[in-house]
Write an enzyme that holds these catalytic residues in place. Structure first.
Site, mmCIF file in Angstrom:
data_model
loop_
_atom_site.group_PDB
_atom_site.id
_atom_site.type_symbol
_atom_site.label_atom_id
_atom_site.label_comp_id
_atom_site.label_asym_id
_atom_site.label_seq_id
_atom_site.Cartn_x
_atom_site.Cartn_y
_atom_site.Cartn_z
ATOM 1 N N HIS A 35 -78.574 -8.998 45.549
ATOM 2 C CA HIS A 35 -79.744 -9.565 45.279
ATOM 3 C C HIS A 35 -80.723 -8.289 45.452
ATOM 4 O O HIS A 35 -81.867 -8.607 45.145
ATOM 5 C CB HIS A 35 -80.137 -10.289 46.182
ATOM 6 N N SER A 41 -87.294 -11.339 42.994
ATOM 7 C CA SER A 41 -86.738 -12.785 43.417
ATOM 8 C C SER A 41 -88.096 -13.829 42.615
ATOM 9 O O SER A 41 -88.138 -13.997 42.042
ATOM 10 C CB SER A 41 -86.445 -12.778 44.876
#
Length: 710
Positions: free
Chosen positions: A681, A566
Site C-alpha cells: 500500500h 489511498s
C-alpha cells in the site's frame, strides 16, 4: 498534448462508445483489469509503465531529483527512531534501511548507547541476507515480542510489501528463527503472546474463517507443539464483521489478553481472555477505542457519547464524544464492578491523538487547533485520583511520544514542524524536563520560508483550516501543491516534509495542507461530519481550500496541483472530476476510484462504515454522485493526471487506478500511469523504489505547474 488511446481490439470497446459517463451506462468494460496478476492486465501495466517512464525519466531534471530523493531517504544521519524498547535488558530496537541495506536491518543498541551520538548497533535480523537466502523480496512488517524478557518474538514478513504476511517465531538472544517454532503461512493474520508456549491467533484457518473484508473472523488459543486446527476457539465473529484480532497488554499488575471484535471499522466489542474458557465481553460501548492499559485500567477514547450506570452507587454518568477515560478492568474482572474515570474532556478545537504508557503514567498526545500538545496523567491508587501534568513542547508543530515501556519510567518525545526537522528528546521520568538527544539535519534551505494557517469557508459555511508553506518574499500566484486526506479520523498534522522541501520548495514551489472534515483534527465529530451520506462535505471542503488559495492570490488554476494517496487518492479523484477547472496537476496515488465496486475488491467491505454500502439504495444514490470512475465524462476537459499504484497492494486494489487510467485513455483524456510491481500500500518495497516514485512525482509537478509539460 499527447493523447494516448488504447486500441479497440485490446479493450474490446470503441473509444466512441465511451463519450458518456459510466454513471449513465453502468457498463464496465475494464473489469478484466481487476485480475491483479492476470497476464493481460499485467501486459497493459507494463505498456503504460513504459510510456510514462519513457517520458518522465527523459526529463532533464529527473536524474537530479532521483539523486536528491535517494540521498534524503538513505542519509546516514537520519534519526533512528525506536521501534521497541526492551527495558528489562536495556535495549532499544530500530529498523534501518540505507544504500547498502536496501531491505533493511532489525537491530538494537543499549539504552545508554542510544542516547549517545554514535550508538553501537547490533544486527538482530538482516532482511537483505534473508531475502537473498530465500530468493524473496522480504519486507519487514514488525515484531511482537513476549515481555518482559522480549526474547521470543513473532516476526511479520511480507513478500513485496503486501498486507498478507508470514509470521515466524524468532529468538532475539540467539538471533535466529526458532526451529519448529510458531509459524503462520502467508495471510492477513493477527497474533498475540499469552506465555512462552501459547499464542492467540487469528488467520485463514480455511473455509469460513475470514470475514467478507478478508480478515480473520476467529481467534484461537494455540499451544506449542499442538496442531493449529485443534486449537480451541475463544471467540468467533460474524462474516459481516471487519475482523477479530487479539492483543496483549502488560503493566506492574501483570499481563492481560484482549480480543477485539471489530463489528465495523469504527465499532468494536472487547473480550477478556480467561484461559481456554470463552472470552468475556467487557462492558464498554461500541464507540470505545482501546489505546492502552495502566494499573489495572483500560485507557479508552470514545468516538461517541457514553451514558453508563456505574455500580459505585453514583447516578448515570455521561462521558462526552472524544473524551479519554480509564475503565477499571481489574475491578470488573474480579467483582463485576463497572467504574470509569474521566482523564481528558476534549475542548472545541482539541483532539486526543494517541496514548503511550510508562510504569508511572499515561502520556497523551493531543491537538489544539492542529498543534501538538503532550499531557501526562499519574494515578494515585490510595486516593483513587488522577493528576494531570502538561509537558512542554515547542509550538506550531507536531509531537509524538515513543520509546516507552510499562516496565520503565523514561519516555521520548519527537517534535517536528513544516520547517523544523525532527528533534527527539529523552526524559528519565516526569520529574525531569525532556532534553534533545538527536536532531535531524536540515534537508533543504528554509531561510526566508514561512508557515501560515488560513481558513476557507466550505459550502455549508463551516470554516476549514489549512496550512501554507511558502517563501515569505514571494507574491502573486505560485506553483502550489495542495495535499489532503479527509477520512478515517486521520489528522493531517504539521510534519517535516523533507523531500517536498528539497524537490519542490527549493525549486520555487509552495505547498498547502488541508484539514478537511473526515479527518480527526478536531475529534470524532469532525470525522463523523463527512461519513456515509455526508461524504460530499469532505470534497466540498477541499474545493473550498483550493478556491481560497486562488482568491488570496497564492495560486491560480494553471499553477495549482493536488495530491493524495489511498483515501486521499479518492479525494483528489473526486476533486478533478467535479471541479477540473481548478487544477492543472493531479497526483492520484494508491487510490479508491470505483466506489460502486469498492466492496467487491477486498478488503473494501471493511470500509462500509466510512463510505456506506453501495448495495443500499440510499447510499448508492449518494455514492453515484461523487464516485470518480462513474463520473468521468468524455465531454469535459481534465488536467493531466499521474496515477501511482502497486501490484502488491492488497489493501486498495490496483484495479481502481488501472480502470480509471484506462477509461481516461479510451476517452482521449491526458494521463500518466505508473504501477510498481512490488510495494504494497506504500507503493514502494524499499528506499530505491520510493526515491524513484518521488522523482517521478516532482518531475511531473514541475512540468505541469512550472512549464515544459502543461
Amino acid at each position: 498534448m499527447l493523447k494516448r488511446i488504447i486500441a479497440a481490439s485490446l479493450l474490446g470497446i470503441s473509444a466512441i462508445s465511451m463519450t458518456v459517463s459510466l454513471a449513465a451506462t453502468r457498463d464496465d468494460p475494464f473489469l478484466w483489469l481487476e485480475e491483479v496478476e492476470g497476464e493481460k492486465a499485467l501486459d497493459w501495466v507494463r505498456s503504460e509503465n513504459a510510456k510514462s517512464l519513457g517520458e518522465l525519466e527523459a526529463d532533464p531534471h529527473y536524474a537530479r531529483y532521483l539523486a536528491d530523493a535517494a540521498q534524503i531517504l538513505k542519509a546516514e544521519d537520519r534519526i533512528p527512531y525506536p521501534a521497541m524498547v526492551d527495558a528489562k535488558n536495556g535495549y532499544v530496537y530500530n529498523f534501518w534501511q540505507d544504500a547498502i541495506h536496501v531491505q533493511g536491518l532489525w537491530r538494537r543498541t543499549s539504552l545508554d548507547g542510544y542516547r549517545s551520538a554514535e550508538p553501537q548497533w547490533e544486527t538482530v535480523l538482516d532482511l537483505d541476507a534473508l531475502s537473498k537466502a530465500e530468493n524473496e523480496t522480504w519486507v519487514f512488517k514488525g515484531a511482537d515480542c513476549l515481555g518482559p524478557d522480549n526474547r521470543l518474538c513473532l516476526v511479520t514478513l511480507s513478500r513485496g510489501g503486501s498486507d498478507a504476511s508470514e509470521q515466524r517465531e524468532f529468538d532475539t538472544e540467539r538471533k535466529e528463527f526458532v526451529p519448529d517454532g510458531f509459524f503462520l503461512k502467508e495471510a492477513k493474520s493477527g497474533t498475540s503472546w499469552v506465555d512462552a508456549d501459547t499464542i492467540l491467533v487469528g488467520t485463514d484457518f480455511g473455509e469460513g474463517a475470514l470475514t467478507t473484508s478478508g480478515y480473520p473472523r476467529i481467534t484461537k488459543l494455540w499451544r506449542r507443539g499442538t496442531p493449529l486446527e485443534q486449537a480451541p476457539v475463544l471467540l468467533e465473529g460474524k462474516t459481516t464483521d471487519t475482523g477479530v484480532w487479539p492483543s496483549t497488554f502488560e503493566d506492574a499488575t501483570g499481563q492481560i489478553s484482549i480480543i477485539n471484535r471489530a463489528v465495523t471499522f469504527f465499532d468494536s466489542e472487547y473480550y477478556l481472555v480467561d484461559g481456554e474458557n470463552p472470552a468475556r465481553q467487557i462492558p464498554l460501548p461500541l464507540s470505545a477505542e482501546l489505546l492502552g492499559y495502566h494499573k489495572g485500567k483500560l485507557i479508552v477514547r470514545l468516538r461517541a457519547d457514553w451514558t453508563v450506570a456505574l455500580t459505585s452507587g453514583e447516578k448515570e454518568t455521561t462521558y462526552a464524544q472524544g473524551a479519554l477515560i480509564a475503565f477499571g478492568l481489574q475491578d470488573w474482572a474480579k467483582s463485576g464492578t463497572v467504574a470509569a474515570d474521566l482523564l481528558i474532556a476534549r475542548g472545541p478545537r482539541e483532539a486526543v491523538e494517541d496514548v503511550a504508557i510508562t510504569r508511572d503514567a499515561v502520556i497523551v498526545t493531543m491537538l489544539d487547533n492542529v498543534r501538538g500538545r503532550v499531557r501526562a496523567l499519574t494515578y494515585d491508587a490510595g486516593a483513587k485520583s488522577w493528576t494531570p501534568q502538561d509537558i512542554a513542547v515547542p509550538d506550531n508543530g507536531s509531537a509524538s511520544v515513543l520509546g516507552t515501556s510499562p516496565e520503565a519510567s523514561f519516555f521520548m518525545i519527537n517534535f517536528e514542524s513544516f520547517l523544523v526537522p525532527g528533534q527527539l528528546s529523552f526524559a528519565p521520568g516526569l520529574d525531569t524536563a525532556p532534553s534533545v538527544i538527536k536532531s535531524l539535519p536540515a534537508r533543504f534551505n528554509a531561510d526566508g520560508y514561512v508557515t501560515e494557517q488560513f481558513e476557507a469557508v466550505s459550502t455549508d459555511g463551516t470554516k476549514i483550516p489549512y496550512f501554507v508553506v511558502r517563501h515569505g518574499d514571494k507574491s502573486g500566484p505560485m506553483p502550489m501543491l495542495l495535499y489532503g486526506y479527509g477520512g478515517f479520523q486521520v489528522s493531517m498534522n504539521p510534519w517535516y516534509w523533507s523531500t517536498a522541501g528539497k524537490l519542490w520548495l527549493e525549486e520555487g514551489g509552495a505547498y498547502a495542507v488541508a484539514n478537511i472534515r473526515g479527518g480527526g483534527e478536531f475529534g470524532p465529530a469532525w470525522h463523523e461530519a463527512a461519513r456515509g451520506v455526508n461524504r460530499q462535505r469532505a470534497y466540498d471542503d477541499f474545493a473550498a481550500v483550493a478556491q481560497d488559495l486562488i482568491a488570496r492570490g497564492l495560486s491560480s488554476p494553471q499553477k495549482l496541483g493536488i495530491s493524495g494517496g489511498s483515501n486521499g487518492g479518492l479525494l483528489v479523484g473526486v476533486a478533478f472530476t467535479q471541479r477540473p477547472e481548478l487544477y492543472h496537476a493531479v497526483i492520484c496515488a494508491v487510490p479508491l476510484l470505483d466506489m460502486l465496486r469498492y466492496t467487491k475488491l477486498p478488503p473494501g467491505a471493511s470500509w462500509i462504515a466510512e463510505y456506506g454500502d453501495p448495495e443500499d439504495p440510499a447510499m448508492r444514490a449518494a455514492i453515484e454522485k461523487y464516485s470518480p470512475y462513474q463520473n468521468l465524462s468524455g465531454d469535459k476537459s481534465y488536467p493531466r493526471v499521474l496515477f501511482l499504484t502497486s501490484t502488491k497492494d492488497d489493501r486498495v486494489n490496483p484495479a481502481h487506478a488501472r480502470k480509471m487510467a484506462a477509461l481516461m485513455e479510451s476517452l482521449g483524456k491526458p494521463m500518466l500511469y505508473y504501477e510498481n510491481i512490488e510495494g504494497g500500500h506504500s507503493a514502494a518495497a524499499n528506499l530505491d523504489q520510493r526515491a524513484k516514485q518521488l522523482a517521478l512525482q516532482y518531475v511531473y509537478l514541475r512540468r505541469q505547474l512550472m512549464g515544459a509539460g502543461g
